[in-house]
Design a protein around this motif. Structure first.
Motif, PDB file in Angstrom:
ATOM      1  N   GLN A 268      23.281 -63.186  58.746  1.00 34.56           N
ATOM      2  CA  GLN A 268      23.381 -62.230  59.845  1.00 34.56           C
ATOM      3  C   GLN A 268      23.262 -62.964  61.179  1.00 34.56           C
ATOM      4  N   ILE A 269      24.111 -62.553  62.127  1.00 35.61           N
ATOM      5  CA  ILE A 269      24.113 -63.119  63.473  1.00 35.61           C
ATOM      6  C   ILE A 269      23.900 -61.979  64.456  1.00 35.61           C
ATOM      7  N   ASN A 270      22.957 -62.139  65.347  1.00 36.69           N
ATOM      8  CA  ASN A 270      22.659 -61.121  66.353  1.00 36.69           C
ATOM      9  C   ASN A 270      23.193 -61.555  67.711  1.00 36.69           C
ATOM     10  N   LEU A 271      24.062 -60.738  68.279  1.00 32.00           N
ATOM     11  CA  LEU A 271      24.655 -61.006  69.587  1.00 32.00           C
ATOM     12  C   LEU A 271      24.501 -59.764  70.463  1.00 32.00           C
ATOM     13  N   PRO A 272      23.302 -59.497  70.938  1.00 32.87           N
ATOM     14  CA  PRO A 272      23.054 -58.253  71.697  1.00 32.87           C
ATOM     15  C   PRO A 272      23.769 -58.200  73.037  1.00 32.87           C
ATOM     16  N   GLU A 273      24.105 -59.343  73.618  1.00 34.77           N
ATOM     17  CA  GLU A 273      24.704 -59.346  74.950  1.00 34.77           C
ATOM     18  C   GLU A 273      26.229 -59.244  74.933  1.00 34.77           C
ATOM     19  N   GLU A 274      26.826 -59.264  73.768  1.00 34.64           N
ATOM     20  CA  GLU A 274      28.290 -59.267  73.694  1.00 34.64           C
ATOM     21  C   GLU A 274      28.851 -57.852  73.658  1.00 34.64           C
ATOM     22  N   ASN A 275      30.100 -57.737  74.086  1.00 32.70           N
ATOM     23  CA  ASN A 275      30.808 -56.469  74.108  1.00 32.70           C
ATOM     24  C   ASN A 275      31.428 -56.206  72.740  1.00 32.70           C
ATOM     25  N   VAL A 276      31.170 -55.008  72.198  1.00 29.77           N
ATOM     26  CA  VAL A 276      31.636 -54.681  70.845  1.00 29.77           C
ATOM     27  C   VAL A 276      33.159 -54.700  70.779  1.00 29.77           C
ATOM     28  N   ASP A 277      33.806 -54.105  71.757  1.00 24.68           N
ATOM     29  CA  ASP A 277      35.267 -54.036  71.746  1.00 24.68           C
ATOM     30  C   ASP A 277      35.886 -55.436  71.814  1.00 24.68           C
ATOM     31  N   ALA A 278      35.357 -56.302  72.689  1.00 26.93           N
ATOM     32  CA  ALA A 278      35.887 -57.659  72.815  1.00 26.93           C
ATOM     33  C   ALA A 278      35.678 -58.441  71.529  1.00 26.93           C
TER      34      ALA A 278
ATOM     35  N   MET B 282      42.861 -54.326  82.189  1.00 28.40           N
ATOM     36  CA  MET B 282      42.675 -55.689  82.690  1.00 28.40           C
ATOM     37  C   MET B 282      41.275 -56.199  82.366  1.00 28.40           C
ATOM     38  N   LEU B 283      40.276 -55.320  82.541  1.00 29.31           N
ATOM     39  CA  LEU B 283      38.906 -55.737  82.261  1.00 29.31           C
ATOM     40  C   LEU B 283      38.705 -56.007  80.771  1.00 29.31           C
ATOM     41  N   ARG B 284      39.401 -55.282  79.954  1.00 26.75           N
ATOM     42  CA  ARG B 284      39.269 -55.503  78.516  1.00 26.75           C
ATOM     43  C   ARG B 284      39.754 -56.891  78.134  1.00 26.75           C
ATOM     44  N   HIS B 285      40.912 -57.266  78.628  1.00 30.12           N
ATOM     45  CA  HIS B 285      41.429 -58.603  78.344  1.00 30.12           C
ATOM     46  C   HIS B 285      40.548 -59.673  78.995  1.00 30.12           C
ATOM     47  N   ALA B 286      39.996 -59.349  80.167  1.00 30.18           N
ATOM     48  CA  ALA B 286      39.124 -60.312  80.841  1.00 30.18           C
ATOM     49  C   ALA B 286      37.855 -60.556  80.018  1.00 30.18           C
TER      50      ALA B 286
ATOM     51  N   ASN C 258      43.797 -68.400  76.038  1.00 30.12           N
ATOM     52  CA  ASN C 258      45.133 -68.414  76.638  1.00 30.12           C
ATOM     53  C   ASN C 258      45.887 -67.124  76.336  1.00 30.12           C
ATOM     54  N   LEU C 259      45.692 -66.585  75.126  1.00 35.23           N
ATOM     55  CA  LEU C 259      46.364 -65.338  74.764  1.00 35.23           C
ATOM     56  C   LEU C 259      45.891 -64.196  75.651  1.00 35.23           C
ATOM     57  N   ALA C 260      44.591 -64.103  75.859  1.00 34.33           N
ATOM     58  CA  ALA C 260      44.052 -63.039  76.708  1.00 34.33           C
ATOM     59  C   ALA C 260      44.545 -63.179  78.140  1.00 34.33           C
ATOM     60  N   HIS C 261      44.602 -64.407  78.642  1.00 36.11           N
ATOM     61  CA  HIS C 261      45.066 -64.631  80.007  1.00 36.11           C
ATOM     62  C   HIS C 261      46.523 -64.207  80.162  1.00 36.11           C
ATOM     63  N   GLY C 262      47.325 -64.488  79.147  1.00 33.07           N
ATOM     64  CA  GLY C 262      48.722 -64.085  79.210  1.00 33.07           C
ATOM     65  C   GLY C 262      48.898 -62.580  79.194  1.00 33.07           C
ATOM     66  N   LYS C 263      48.063 -61.880  78.437  1.00 31.95           N
ATOM     67  CA  LYS C 263      48.166 -60.422  78.374  1.00 31.95           C
ATOM     68  C   LYS C 263      47.747 -59.777  79.702  1.00 31.95           C
ATOM     69  N   ILE C 264      46.824 -60.398  80.413  1.00 38.86           N
ATOM     70  CA  ILE C 264      46.381 -59.861  81.701  1.00 38.86           C
ATOM     71  C   ILE C 264      47.544 -59.772  82.680  1.00 38.86           C
ATOM     72  N   HIS C 265      48.372 -60.789  82.724  1.00 37.33           N
ATOM     73  CA  HIS C 265      49.449 -60.851  83.716  1.00 37.33           C
ATOM     74  C   HIS C 265      50.637 -59.968  83.354  1.00 37.33           C
ATOM     75  N   LYS C 266      50.595 -59.352  82.188  1.00 35.70           N
ATOM     76  CA  LYS C 266      51.669 -58.429  81.807  1.00 35.70           C
ATOM     77  C   LYS C 266      51.355 -56.988  82.214  1.00 35.70           C
ATOM     78  N   ILE C 267      50.172 -56.766  82.748  1.00 31.95           N
ATOM     79  CA  ILE C 267      49.739 -55.414  83.102  1.00 31.95           C
ATOM     80  C   ILE C 267      50.086 -55.114  84.558  1.00 31.95           C
ATOM     81  N   LYS C 268      50.682 -53.960  84.764  1.00 33.18           N
ATOM     82  CA  LYS C 268      50.961 -53.480  86.115  1.00 33.18           C
ATOM     83  C   LYS C 268      49.731 -52.701  86.576  1.00 33.18           C
TER      84      LYS C 268
END
Length: 296
Positions: free
Chosen positions: A133-143, A176-180, A196-206
C-alpha cells in the motif's frame, strides 16, 4: 727486372692454399666476392652504428613484435522488453490518494507502477509477505487516475461523464487545469513521456481569458522557476495579448501580478526585449536613410 707479384683475392672462409695465386676468379667467384664484401661492409656498419636498419636485415632475423592487448568492448546487455502479460500477473498494489472526503483507494498492478522512480522507491520497501500500500494524501485523485490510464494504454482522456467536444472556449479553465495537474504529477513521478503528453494536450484547448489566467496562476505556483518549457508560453501569451486579455480580467490580472511577482517579471521581460529589438531595428533603418541622403 723483377716482375711484380700477381694480386691475390682471398675469399673469407677459404684457406690460403684453396686457390692458386695465379688463377683469375671466375665470374661466379667474383659475384661471391662482391656479396661477401657487401656483407663485410654491412657488418662493419652494425658494429659501428650499434643498430642496423631493419630494411637490411634478413626476414629470418626479425623478431616477432608483440601486438598491444586489444580491449574488447563490453557487449551491451539486451534491453528488457515490456511484457504486458507478466505485468498483469504482477502483485496488486493499493494507492490511497487524497485525504478527507476526497480520499480514494486505487489499485494497479505493481509492474505498471515501477516505471515511475517516485513510486518504485515505495515498492522497494515492501516486505515479501507484507501489505502493498502507498499513501499519497497530497495528490489529486483525478490526475492520478489519468496517470494509471496512461500506464496501461499509453494515453489518457477525459472521464466519460465529462467527455465532450469543446465547441466554445473553456471559460473556467477546468480542462486546462486538469492537464496541468497531470503535468506536475508526471514531473514528480519522473515520467517525461506523460509530462510531454499533458503539455501537448494543454495547447489544444481553446480557452477564455479567465481560463488562461487561472492556468497561469497554477503554472506559476506549482512549477519550478527553471521549467521554462511550460512557463515561457504562458508569459509569452500575456506579453503578446495583455492589451486585450486584461480588459476582460483586469482586476484578476492585477491581483495575479501582485501576488506572483515572477509572472509579472517574465511578462515584462518579454515585452521589454521586444521593444529593444524594434528600437534597434528602427535605429538601423534611420541610419541607412541618413547615409543615403548624404550620398545624394
Amino acid at each position: 727486372m723483377d716482375v711484380p707479384p700477381t694480386p691475390q683475392v682471398r675469399v673469407p672462409g677459404d684457406s690460403e692454399t684453396s686457390q692458386p695465386a695465379h688463377l683469375t676468379p671466375t665470374p661466379a667467384v667474383a659475384t661471391n666476392v662482391n656479396a661477401n664484401a657487401t656483407v663485410t661492409q654491412n657488418s662493419a656498419e652494425v658494429e659501428m652504428g650499434g643498430m642496423q636498419d631493419a630494411s637490411t636485415q634478413p626476414a629470418t632475423d626479425q623478431e616477432d613484435i608483440p601486438l598491444p592487448d586489444v580491449q574488447e568492448e563490453p557487449v551491451p546487455s539486451p534491453k528488457k522488453t515490456f511484457n504486458f502479460v507478466e505485468s498483469l500477473i504482477s502483485p496488486i498494489v493499493e494507492i490511497v490518494v487524497g485525504k478527507g472526503d476526497d480520499e480514494t483507494v486505487l489499485r494497479a498492478h505493481q509492474n505498471f507502477l515501477t516505471d515511475a522512480p517516485f513510486l518504485a522507491e515505495f515498492i522497494g520497501q515492501f516486505e515479501e509477505s507484507g501489505p502493498r500500500q502507498i499513501n499519497l494524501p497530497e495528490e489529486n485523485v483525478d490526475a492520478f487516475g489519468c496517470f494509471l490510464q496512461f500506464q496501461y494504454t499509453r494515453d489518457y482522456d477525459l472521464a466519460k461523464s465529462e467527455a465532450r467536444v469543446i465547441s466554445e472556449a473553456d471559460k473556467t479553465g477546468k480542462d486546462m487545469l486538469r492537464h496541468a495537474r497531470i503535468y506536475t504529477l508526471a514531473e514528480k513521478l519522473g515520467l517525461p513521456n506523460l509530462k510531454n503528453l499533458a503539455h501537448g494536450k494543454i495547447h489544444k484547448i481553446k480557452a477564455s481569458p479567465g481560463a488562461e489566467l487561472a492556468y497561469a496562476r497554477y503554472v506559476y505556483t506549482h512549477t519550478p522557476a527553471e521549467d521554462v518549457a511550460i512557463r515561457r508560453p504562458v508569459a509569452s501569451l500575456w506579453a503578446n495579448q495583455s492589451h486585450i486579455l486584461r480588459h476582460e480580467v483586469g482586476d484578476a490580472f492585477k491581483k495575479l501580478c501582485i501576488e506572483v511577482p515572477q509572472f509579472s517579471f517574465d511578462v515584462m521581460t518579454i515585452m521589454l526585449d521586444r521593444k529593444e529589438k524594434s528600437s534597434a531595428a528602427d535605429e538601423i533603418k534611420g541610419s541607412a536613410r541618413k547615409r543615403s541622403r548624404r550620398e545624394i
